[in-house]
Scaffold this motif. Sequence first.
Motif, mmCIF file in Angstrom:
data_model
loop_
_atom_site.group_PDB
_atom_site.id
_atom_site.type_symbol
_atom_site.label_atom_id
_atom_site.label_comp_id
_atom_site.label_asym_id
_atom_site.label_seq_id
_atom_site.Cartn_x
_atom_site.Cartn_y
_atom_site.Cartn_z
ATOM 1 N N ASP A 111 52.888 -38.593 -45.700
ATOM 2 C CA ASP A 111 53.181 -37.931 -44.427
ATOM 3 C C ASP A 111 52.544 -36.545 -44.355
ATOM 4 O O ASP A 111 51.866 -36.203 -43.382
ATOM 5 C CB ASP A 111 54.703 -37.831 -44.265
ATOM 6 N N VAL A 112 52.735 -35.730 -45.391
ATOM 7 C CA VAL A 112 52.224 -34.365 -45.338
ATOM 8 C C VAL A 112 50.702 -34.335 -45.417
ATOM 9 O O VAL A 112 50.047 -33.529 -44.741
ATOM 10 C CB VAL A 112 52.862 -33.490 -46.439
ATOM 11 N N LEU A 113 50.104 -35.211 -46.213
ATOM 12 C CA LEU A 113 48.641 -35.246 -46.293
ATOM 13 C C LEU A 113 48.030 -35.666 -44.956
ATOM 14 O O LEU A 113 47.001 -35.122 -44.537
ATOM 15 C CB LEU A 113 48.201 -36.194 -47.403
ATOM 16 N N ALA A 114 48.670 -36.616 -44.265
ATOM 17 C CA ALA A 114 48.169 -37.041 -42.968
ATOM 18 C C ALA A 114 48.370 -35.955 -41.915
ATOM 19 O O ALA A 114 47.492 -35.731 -41.060
ATOM 20 C CB ALA A 114 48.874 -38.323 -42.536
ATOM 21 N N THR A 115 49.506 -35.271 -41.966
ATOM 22 C CA THR A 115 49.798 -34.224 -40.983
ATOM 23 C C THR A 115 48.744 -33.127 -41.019
ATOM 24 O O THR A 115 48.307 -32.629 -39.972
ATOM 25 C CB THR A 115 51.191 -33.627 -41.233
ATOM 26 N N TYR A 116 48.327 -32.732 -42.216
ATOM 27 C CA TYR A 116 47.367 -31.636 -42.348
ATOM 28 C C TYR A 116 45.956 -32.110 -42.677
ATOM 29 O O TYR A 116 45.085 -31.283 -42.961
ATOM 30 C CB TYR A 116 47.879 -30.631 -43.390
ATOM 31 N N ASP A 117 45.733 -33.423 -42.621
ATOM 32 C CA ASP A 117 44.413 -34.016 -42.818
ATOM 33 C C ASP A 117 43.789 -33.526 -44.131
ATOM 34 O O ASP A 117 42.647 -33.048 -44.164
ATOM 35 C CB ASP A 117 43.508 -33.694 -41.631
ATOM 36 N N VAL A 118 44.565 -33.658 -45.215
ATOM 37 C CA VAL A 118 44.136 -33.192 -46.532
ATOM 38 C C VAL A 118 44.053 -34.388 -47.471
ATOM 39 O O VAL A 118 45.042 -35.115 -47.635
ATOM 40 C CB VAL A 118 45.128 -32.160 -47.100
ATOM 41 N N PRO A 119 42.911 -34.615 -48.107
ATOM 42 C CA PRO A 119 42.807 -35.756 -49.022
ATOM 43 C C PRO A 119 43.398 -35.453 -50.399
ATOM 44 O O PRO A 119 43.341 -34.324 -50.888
ATOM 45 C CB PRO A 119 41.294 -35.983 -49.130
ATOM 46 N N LEU A 120 43.983 -36.479 -50.999
ATOM 47 C CA LEU A 120 44.382 -36.435 -52.399
ATOM 48 C C LEU A 120 43.153 -36.778 -53.237
ATOM 49 O O LEU A 120 42.578 -37.859 -53.087
ATOM 50 C CB LEU A 120 45.515 -37.418 -52.667
ATOM 51 N N LEU A 121 42.757 -35.872 -54.153
ATOM 52 C CA LEU A 121 41.526 -36.051 -54.914
ATOM 53 C C LEU A 121 41.771 -36.530 -56.341
ATOM 54 O O LEU A 121 40.828 -36.939 -57.018
ATOM 55 C CB LEU A 121 40.749 -34.728 -54.952
ATOM 56 N N GLY A 122 43.022 -36.470 -56.800
ATOM 57 C CA GLY A 122 43.306 -36.902 -58.171
ATOM 58 C C GLY A 122 44.485 -36.129 -58.729
ATOM 59 O O GLY A 122 45.321 -35.617 -57.980
ATOM 60 N N GLY A 123 44.547 -36.040 -60.060
ATOM 61 C CA GLY A 123 45.638 -35.322 -60.712
ATOM 62 C C GLY A 123 46.054 -36.018 -61.989
ATOM 63 O O GLY A 123 45.238 -36.633 -62.690
ATOM 64 N N ASP A 124 47.354 -35.954 -62.294
ATOM 65 C CA ASP A 124 47.859 -36.522 -63.537
ATOM 66 C C ASP A 124 49.319 -36.897 -63.357
ATOM 67 O O ASP A 124 50.047 -36.285 -62.565
ATOM 68 C CB ASP A 124 47.720 -35.495 -64.670
ATOM 69 N N THR A 125 49.762 -37.932 -64.083
ATOM 70 C CA THR A 125 51.171 -38.319 -64.112
ATOM 71 C C THR A 125 51.672 -38.249 -65.536
ATOM 72 O O THR A 125 50.909 -38.414 -66.502
ATOM 73 C CB THR A 125 51.373 -39.752 -63.576
ATOM 74 N N THR A 126 52.970 -37.983 -65.652
ATOM 75 C CA THR A 126 53.584 -37.883 -66.971
ATOM 76 C C THR A 126 55.025 -38.358 -66.894
ATOM 77 O O THR A 126 55.567 -38.542 -65.796
ATOM 78 C CB THR A 126 53.519 -36.431 -67.502
ATOM 79 N N GLY A 127 55.651 -38.562 -68.028
ATOM 80 C CA GLY A 127 57.054 -38.945 -68.082
ATOM 81 C C GLY A 127 57.810 -38.018 -69.012
ATOM 82 O O GLY A 127 57.224 -37.165 -69.686
ATOM 83 N N GLY A 128 59.121 -38.155 -69.043
ATOM 84 C CA GLY A 128 59.921 -37.315 -69.916
ATOM 85 C C GLY A 128 61.368 -37.306 -69.466
ATOM 86 O O GLY A 128 61.772 -38.056 -68.572
ATOM 87 N N THR A 129 62.162 -36.453 -70.089
ATOM 88 C CA THR A 129 63.572 -36.337 -69.761
ATOM 89 C C THR A 129 63.875 -34.896 -69.364
ATOM 90 O O THR A 129 63.064 -33.995 -69.575
ATOM 91 C CB THR A 129 64.448 -36.739 -70.955
ATOM 92 N N GLY A 130 65.064 -34.688 -68.793
ATOM 93 C CA GLY A 130 65.458 -33.354 -68.377
ATOM 94 C C GLY A 130 64.982 -33.049 -66.975
ATOM 95 O O GLY A 130 64.565 -33.932 -66.221
ATOM 96 N N ARG A 131 65.042 -31.760 -66.614
ATOM 97 C CA ARG A 131 64.635 -31.355 -65.272
ATOM 98 C C ARG A 131 63.160 -31.617 -65.053
ATOM 99 O O ARG A 131 62.323 -31.314 -65.907
ATOM 100 C CB ARG A 131 64.932 -29.869 -65.051
ATOM 101 N N ARG A 132 62.845 -32.163 -63.884
ATOM 102 C CA ARG A 132 61.455 -32.516 -63.578
ATOM 103 C C ARG A 132 60.720 -31.304 -63.023
ATOM 104 O O ARG A 132 61.256 -30.515 -62.258
ATOM 105 C CB ARG A 132 61.414 -33.663 -62.579
ATOM 106 N N THR A 133 59.447 -31.174 -63.413
ATOM 107 C CA THR A 133 58.553 -30.150 -62.883
ATOM 108 C C THR A 133 57.349 -30.842 -62.261
ATOM 109 O O THR A 133 56.737 -31.713 -62.888
ATOM 110 C CB THR A 133 58.091 -29.189 -63.990
#
Length: 292
Positions: free
Chosen positions: A100-122
Amino acid sequence: MSGEAAFIAALRGLATHPAARGLADDCAVLRFGGETLILTHDAMVEGVHWLPGQDPADVAWKLVATNLSDLAAKGAEPVGVLLGYALDADDTRFLEGLRDVLATYDVPLLGGDTTGGTGRRTLGLTALGRATCDPVPSRSGAQAGDTLWLTGPVGAAMLGFEALKADDQAADTRAFRRPVPRLAEGRALAPQVTAMMDVSDGLLIDSTRMAQASGATFALDRAAIPLPPSLPAARIDDALRWGDDYELLFALAPGVTPPCPAHRIGQVLPQGPHPLLLDGTPPAGKLGYLHD
């Protein structure tokens, strides 16, 4: 060493490239070939920037919008974003909000990274933009005699957060959940301002930062600062310190009129013993949000 300010001060010894602007700005400004790139990165922590149990679609929106707000303060045109994402039990709503937000502001997602873990998420996001004027606005250009302006009210995010925390279904919580980056306003203002930044940590502390970067004193008129109509008079000081508003604070040379709706809230004075005056007096106490 402890605290955000001390850590950033230590990092300045490492951030020696001119693009880093001495870590005195929210963005890096990197000249690359015939373009000037604007780069920023913000992270959000569960329980700090969003409430546990809050709709992940709103979290996705806010993560993108707050980074785009940094680009807005440079008058930049967004080019794309890189996402750093800590996986949850169900990521469907986050993906819906991100779409929704990427379409609203016409901004492409170019990549990034995913991770897992426990506790509070950042969660983290890097936003890349293209400068639309030269020089690119900074916090450091305000001069004595300039006027100070704000694009919109402060305090609505505070009220939204409190209503959301209290599960007040009737209250308008959008300012906290889904802030609006002032991208069009930033592009219109960029060729005219002497200094500009977005208000993310509180009007008083961000005004202080811009005044210190400019080597000046900012004098704010409390009665001129725009506030939400629903804000109780007793909460005005809280609203000036709370943050999360993402309006643009900017300075203009004398006689210059802003090209977009804005409120004149004060003036720039020669540097004095205090970087910030509120109705002629240095404000007391904590001026805004700082990470411990």
